[in-house]
Design a protein around this motif. Sequence first.
Motif, PDB file in Angstrom:
ATOM      1  N   GLY A 316       0.934  -1.304  -0.145  1.00 28.65           N
ATOM      2  CA  GLY A 316       0.019   0.134   0.006  1.00 28.65           C
ATOM      3  C   GLY A 316       0.863   1.034  -0.031  1.00 28.65           C
ATOM      4  O   GLY A 316       0.480   2.097  -0.483  1.00 28.65           O
ATOM      5  N   SER A 317       2.104   1.128   0.853  1.00 31.86           N
ATOM      6  CA  SER A 317       2.891   2.332   0.678  1.00 31.86           C
ATOM      7  C   SER A 317       3.462   2.544  -0.827  1.00 31.86           C
ATOM      8  O   SER A 317       3.535   3.719  -1.135  1.00 31.86           O
ATOM      9  CB  SER A 317       4.067   2.244   1.682  1.00 31.86           C
ATOM     10  OG  SER A 317       3.485   1.851   3.111  1.00 31.86           O
ATOM     11  N   VAL A 318       3.884   1.474  -1.468  1.00 31.42           N
ATOM     12  CA  VAL A 318       4.280   1.451  -2.821  1.00 31.42           C
ATOM     13  C   VAL A 318       3.066   2.384  -3.544  1.00 31.42           C
ATOM     14  O   VAL A 318       3.406   3.399  -4.201  1.00 31.42           O
ATOM     15  CB  VAL A 318       4.722   0.391  -3.425  1.00 31.42           C
ATOM     16  CG1 VAL A 318       4.943   0.554  -4.717  1.00 31.42           C
ATOM     17  CG2 VAL A 318       5.787  -0.310  -2.588  1.00 31.42           C
ATOM     18  N   LEU A 319       1.998   1.708  -3.594  1.00 30.92           N
ATOM     19  CA  LEU A 319       1.024   2.306  -4.225  1.00 30.92           C
ATOM     20  C   LEU A 319       0.644   3.721  -3.742  1.00 30.92           C
ATOM     21  O   LEU A 319       0.586   4.743  -4.670  1.00 30.92           O
ATOM     22  CB  LEU A 319      -0.381   1.655  -3.889  1.00 30.92           C
ATOM     23  CG  LEU A 319      -1.676   2.178  -4.517  1.00 30.92           C
ATOM     24  CD1 LEU A 319      -1.614   2.086  -6.204  1.00 30.92           C
ATOM     25  CD2 LEU A 319      -2.805   1.269  -4.253  1.00 30.92           C
ATOM     26  N   HIS A 320       0.621   4.205  -2.598  1.00 37.06           N
ATOM     27  CA  HIS A 320       0.496   5.492  -2.212  1.00 37.06           C
ATOM     28  C   HIS A 320       1.400   6.475  -2.415  1.00 37.06           C
ATOM     29  O   HIS A 320       1.041   7.704  -3.022  1.00 37.06           O
ATOM     30  CB  HIS A 320       0.682   5.490  -0.536  1.00 37.06           C
ATOM     31  CG  HIS A 320       0.181   6.630   0.156  1.00 37.06           C
ATOM     32  ND1 HIS A 320      -0.877   7.314   0.210  1.00 37.06           N
ATOM     33  CD2 HIS A 320       1.021   7.568   0.697  1.00 37.06           C
ATOM     34  CE1 HIS A 320      -0.870   8.318   0.830  1.00 37.06           C
ATOM     35  NE2 HIS A 320       0.249   8.573   1.244  1.00 37.06           N
ATOM     36  N   MET A 321       2.770   6.020  -2.600  1.00 38.68           N
ATOM     37  CA  MET A 321       3.708   6.861  -3.056  1.00 38.68           C
ATOM     38  C   MET A 321       3.803   7.141  -4.481  1.00 38.68           C
ATOM     39  O   MET A 321       4.149   8.188  -5.180  1.00 38.68           O
ATOM     40  CB  MET A 321       5.258   6.755  -2.441  1.00 38.68           C
ATOM     41  CG  MET A 321       5.266   6.491  -0.881  1.00 38.68           C
ATOM     42  SD  MET A 321       4.658   8.098  -0.120  1.00 38.68           S
ATOM     43  CE  MET A 321       5.952   9.123  -0.633  1.00 38.68           C
ATOM     44  N   THR A 322       3.799   5.979  -5.305  1.00 38.84           N
ATOM     45  CA  THR A 322       3.870   6.069  -6.793  1.00 38.84           C
ATOM     46  C   THR A 322       2.652   6.111  -7.388  1.00 38.84           C
ATOM     47  O   THR A 322       2.717   6.260  -8.815  1.00 38.84           O
ATOM     48  CB  THR A 322       4.694   4.810  -7.050  1.00 38.84           C
ATOM     49  OG1 THR A 322       4.119   3.538  -6.892  1.00 38.84           O
ATOM     50  CG2 THR A 322       5.944   4.719  -6.512  1.00 38.84           C
TER      51      THR A 322
END
Lengths: 593, 85, 498
Positions: A316-322
């Motif tokens: 989710g962090s990856v999705l959130h940032m990128t």
Amino acid sequence: MMIDSWLHPSLILICGALLLPFIKGMPRRAFLVLIPVLTFIDIWQFSPHGTFAVVNVMDWQLTFGRIDRLSQVFGYIMSLMCIIGTIYGLHVKDDLQHIAAWFYVAGSLGAIYAGDYLVLFLFWELMAFSSVFLVWFRGREQSLATGYRYLLVHTAGGLILLCGFVLRYKATGDLSFTLMDVTHPQLYTYLIMCGLILNAAVPPLHSWLPDAYGEATVTGAVFMCAFTTKTAIYALARSCAGMEILVPLGVVMALYGVVYAVLENDCRRLLAWHIISQVGYMVAGVGIGTELAINGACAHAFAHILYKGLLFMGCGSVLHMTGKSKFTELGGLYKKMPRTFVFTLIGGLSISAFPLFSGFVSKSMIIAAGFEEHILWAGFLLTLASAGTFLHTGLKVPYFIWFGKNNCSDETWEKAEDPPWNMQVAMGMASFLCIFIGCYTAYLYDMLPNPVDYHPYTAYHLSETMQILLFTALGFFLLIKKLTPEPTISIDLDWFYRKGGRAFLWMAKKPLQFIDTCVGEIYRVIGLVPLMTVAGFWSWFDWHAIDGVVDGVARSVRCIGSSVRHAQSGQLQYNIFWAVTIAASLLLTYVFA
Amino acid sequence: MIVELIDYLRDRLKSVIKICYGVLASLVVIDAIPSIVDKHHAHTWVEHYPGFWALFGFVACVLIIILSKWFGHQGIMTREDYYDD
Amino acid sequence: MEGAAVANIIESSKLLWAILVPLAGSFGVMFMGEKQANLREACSVTAAVLMFVTIASMIPDVLSGHTLHFRLFTILPGVTVTLRADAFSMIFAVAASLLWILAAFYSMGYMRSLKEHAQTRFNACFALALFGAMGVAFSDNLFTLYLFYEIVSICTYPLVAHHQDDEGYHGARKYIVYLTTTAKGFLLPALALIYMLTGTLDFANNISTGIFPADVNHVIVTMLYIFCIFGFAKNGVMPFHHWLPGAMVAPTPVSALLHAVAVVKVGVFSTTRVMLYVFGVNTMDALNLGIPTAYFVGFTIIMASVIALSKTNLKARLAYSTVSQLSYIILGVALLTPAGISGGLIHIANHAFSKITLFFCAGAIYVATHKKDISEMGGLGKTMPFTFAAFGIASLSMIGAPPVAGFVTKWYLLVGSIQAHQIGILLLLLASTLLNVGYFAPITYNAFFGKRPEGEKYEGIKEAPLSMVIPLSIAAVISVLIGIFPEFMMNFVKAVIG
């Protein structure tokens, strides 16, 4: 501590949710953390075993608070996860998302502490109707349709459950939520089981899970992965423990999830398929039904909530940032998001049952129980699925996002970096717990419903696990070319209701509506036209000649009717003539019959 | 710090791989020594073979990858906009 | 099933007042006219409140087991115009009178905001229609019932044709022809025959015995039964249901009160009154009329829900939903088991409150935005949150999710179908629940999460006027309250079953 009354933890969450819109500014973040913490403390310290909160409504007695070891272990981990999830979502400004999440957790907790099926059903529906918002809030074009499908599937599941316990109520007069007679299953036993396994995402009733969890909001998915399926496992453990059909269902589930995960390109959908795989272990554990197996199912659920949450938080962090979640659009990110990588790796190692991590001390209980009951095929197949688990979540996900070929567009690369502090804190908390549980087994084992006589850290177990895991890794690296991500989606059993749903709607629009309109026009074709002709024929029939009821009524109707100043009023008289004809012929038939 | 560690390992990739192979071999060897690894709790006779689980893990991994990809390419995998009208 | 002992009968003129108040109210409205618009509305509201108070004053007597009685005049021996108030009447009367108060305020807001013409005629006919509805509720025999039934048809005709355009005349003509043809074609002959066979048209005093002597020809009784089911076409049973979607050309307050509460409830009330108090549970059981009826209206339930899926005009979708929900009531009673009958009767009240909320919302949307089509309402929930929140709550009630009112109905119907050993009905109910979700959920979620249609700007759109939003919110809240505290209405239902 002597406590006579008990505050239902769901009440704390619901009140908190309703108060949230009124709290602004500085105290808001503190409030967001406070409410789940209060809920957790309520469950941890202020919930003695027993039956509480019994309410009488109409003819039934509803039990809202049945507290024992089984419900406590689930309540504990769920409220703990609520804290972690809320911290992860602390940056979300939209109050409604927090409210939806808290109502969802309140529904879960309510279901866990329910003492009878009516209360269970109430909270079951609450879970479905509040979690769907976590999908809709994503706001993409397809989010609406995905949420709609999710809602329909869960409503259908709830209805199957309702049907089951209504039938059971009729057969046994009993609505209480306890272990059913699984050695002599009736139709209602199966129906209740079906309603529960739909929420547990057992194939063939599983397609909603990857569909919805891949489409949920970043923070919403963290909540969703923890609650619906585990509440269903709790319910299965409570009412269907030892039901033999659950063992093959669980094993099939474990393998099915693994197969589809190989094909998946979106990292969150892959994790969703993994939920199906891991829950398969729990379902099989419930099916085996021995003390060790139930302990295993509970332990695995406990650990799974933590490490699956951690994995979803990482991706989710990856999705959130990128803004990206597909492997074909990511890669090589270890330089830019190292901490996320470490947290996700910890999650992956936990789920794979690496020694020193939580999965090692929990998943193996189920497999050991399987072997002990001499259900050898289940034991071996579940171990095979474990290899698959490591393959995907321990190897594939970290490798293709953080290493491997760099498929990132320039924009993605620019945006990538470690996420905000609150998300990292949440991930840190979950990671810590994963390792803590793995190392200090007494923490988890003391909470399990049955006494624990299992020792995971034997040399044999260690050797076995390390061999499986490391040789799987060998296979992964040797076959890495075959695993290159492809930008595709996989068709699954939801094909039937997605395509079928469209066919149904087409049928409602075209043929059925056409028929309905035709029937409506019949009144014009068959009604009015002959009416006029017959009316002409009868016009010489003096209706004064008909005494009594019909006459008097017709007169009063005409009087009132004359105040209706539109041309159609004339037809009222024609109707009367027509009716008089029918009446006359009926009377004649009766008299002469 | 993490990045530096990873870069350090990547620079020495060949030696890392050699160490890994060494670990794998020693696992199988250790498994064969009964005094370290006590197998009398094992439930089936196959498990007594040294390195059984190593083989199991490797074969499992390969099977899963090959079978799943085969299954996928039979028609389960399709273009991304398949469901869109 | 045991019948209740002969109820204590009390002569009471309160019955007369209850039906005269709306009549007087309508004359008052006509008297005030267009010149005194505010006094005129006050007349409507006063009449509504007075009627509710009168009916409320009858509750204690009825709940303690008495039946109120009042004879107006006698036409023939055995054919009279007489009124009675028993627990069965009160279910309908209480719900309808309470809702008239809400509708009176709502129609004020609606008609004034749209600057509608002929408001006097509108208000007068509204009151007259309630007069007819109360007459139906308090009928003591078939003749009185029929009389007031026809009065309702006629008095609502000008309301349906209100807009006086082509569409209005068309819809109104369909409305009146369907209703009066079925009434005169089926009911009148049935009435005559029943009088011949039994010498009386009075309703029985309990739901078991009915009024037919034991030796009557079974075929004739069955035929009479069929005539009654189709004769009361206001009950929306297919294939004579088309007047309902046709009547949607009426202004929304009309659709709201009359077609969600008064007119259609008159239909199902009459149907169930006849099923229980003319035929009676024992006769229906003996002639095996119950279960076939249940399956027959089950067809309406499913078909109407499927057709509702295909409609994008909001009121059309709600109209077909009404057709479907009305048949729940008949299905419940047709099951002939205590739980089934309870479910059917309680739905008279539950559906009334929830459906009126839905229609109120549809009207509010029209006043605020002039939109009638669901596909145009994307994203509207952000500007009209109260309206769509109320719509969402009322939808939950139609779906039957706890803790809203509809769940109580669903529960009783499910238990009732099992008591009657009809798994097919059980499955039918579950399937229709799923269909309900299918066509209600998109409206609400599209409003809150959907995208605005191309080129639409929502500037200047705000919530509908308070005089509309408050009644619809109150109706939504009541739907939730009677879901959590169903005892209030269930007391009447329990008294009916005895």
